[in-house]
Design a protein around this motif. Sequence first.
Motif, PDB file in Angstrom:
ATOM      1  N   THR A   1      13.391  -0.335  -4.859  1.00  0.00           N
ATOM      2  CA  THR A   1      12.420  -0.385  -3.763  1.00  0.00           C
ATOM      3  C   THR A   1      13.071  -0.034  -2.430  1.00  0.00           C
TER       4      THR A   1
ATOM      5  N   HIS B   1      11.523   1.047   6.493  1.00  0.00           N
ATOM      6  CA  HIS B   1      10.776   2.239   6.056  1.00  0.00           C
ATOM      7  C   HIS B   1      11.065   3.428   6.966  1.00  0.00           C
TER       8      HIS B   1
ATOM      9  N   VAL C   1       1.991   0.017   3.236  1.00  0.00           N
ATOM     10  CA  VAL C   1       1.048   0.918   2.569  1.00  0.00           C
ATOM     11  C   VAL C   1       0.177   1.668   3.569  1.00  0.00           C
ATOM     12  N   ASP C   2       0.215   1.278   4.849  1.00  0.00           N
ATOM     13  CA  ASP C   2      -0.576   1.955   5.881  1.00  0.00           C
ATOM     14  C   ASP C   2       0.093   3.219   6.410  1.00  0.00           C
TER      15      ASP C   2
ATOM     16  N   GLU D   1      10.842   6.835   5.157  1.00  0.00           N
ATOM     17  CA  GLU D   1       9.463   7.296   4.950  1.00  0.00           C
ATOM     18  C   GLU D   1       8.875   7.816   6.262  1.00  0.00           C
TER      19      GLU D   1
ATOM     20  N   ARG E   1       0.938  -2.724   7.585  1.00  0.00           N
ATOM     21  CA  ARG E   1       1.624  -2.897   6.306  1.00  0.00           C
ATOM     22  C   ARG E   1       2.303  -1.591   5.919  1.00  0.00           C
TER      23      ARG E   1
ATOM     24  N   GLN F   1       8.307  -5.920   2.228  1.00  0.00           N
ATOM     25  CA  GLN F   1       6.952  -6.064   1.691  1.00  0.00           C
ATOM     26  C   GLN F   1       6.091  -6.976   2.573  1.00  0.00           C
TER      27      GLN F   1
END
Length: 336
Positions: A104, A238, A210-211, A241, A208, A135
């Motif tokens: 992860t 992140h 995932v946003d 990303e 988050r 997370q």
Amino acid sequence: MDDPAHRWPVSYPKTSQNRATLLGPPNRPPETRGWGHPEGSRILRFAGCHVSPSPGEWARSQVLQAVARDYPSQDAAAVMSILDLYGSDASEPGRVRVQLAILTLSHGDLEELRKLVAHAKRDYRDVLYWTELAQEVRDPIGGRFFEAMLVPALTPARLALLKETVPEVTRVAVFWTRGYPPHRAQLVALEAKAQELHLTLRPITVARAVDLGSAFVTMRREQGDSLIILTSMMLQFHLRELADGALRGQVPAISELPEFPRVRGLMSYGPSVAAMRRRADASAENLVRRLEHEELMDVAAGRPLEPELVINLGTARALGITVPPSVLLRAAEVIQ
């Protein structure tokens, strides 16, 4: 973190107090803390028959699926070879859970994978703790240390630096977290600076991990031509990303953390690593003084902040940007 060559965010926490906040006492088996075990069993179809896999087979399949998700198929054997270094010693607990946590955090980067495996072998609890933070699990103690290392006052200077580096930008997207108090004050300061520079701000909430995908979609829809990332405990995990999303969208981006350009972001401007560590140490000392009812230290006092500019010229070339000499001369680090 013990190896200065490691390029993880300087703010990766590793205090036992912080870990205990999320993971519980270290003597509890890792399977009983944090993530837990998925419930029920999966049924596999094999030669026309339904076969229930053993717990070990099922767990191994989760690792293999994560590897297939994050890494190219040609790297799968190398990834598994590196991952299996953790758990090769009988004293290393929670093999599958720790391996999944490593995957992860590595975000498909083999070098990062090696570093995380090495760190897990020294203390697997750090890796589990970092994964919980990535997370969006909140840690009030770790959050205070993290905030103490940052310098929100430099946020308007980052906007000015972005404009100086790419003069044609006009609509700046700002990734921020609505429920994170330090970000509101930074947005107010950014609005004032944007008016001075004749720029339009487009704040986009990222609550988050995932946003992130939808945030970049929103930025394109609103025609944002550049990006400022406001740092938070969650977003620091992140950065890769964020850098990849900005590069795919051909958008110049700036962050506070020097790790950002090291993972292919364009640039960062913020306190030096040494200054961040000093401020974190002072914050930890204040926590002890508060518990002992002693006078608190001024975290910002002492040596200057030493803000440093880090630029990734490879990313600049990929974005078609020629960094002005006036900006390059101020860079503490230039990544080719």
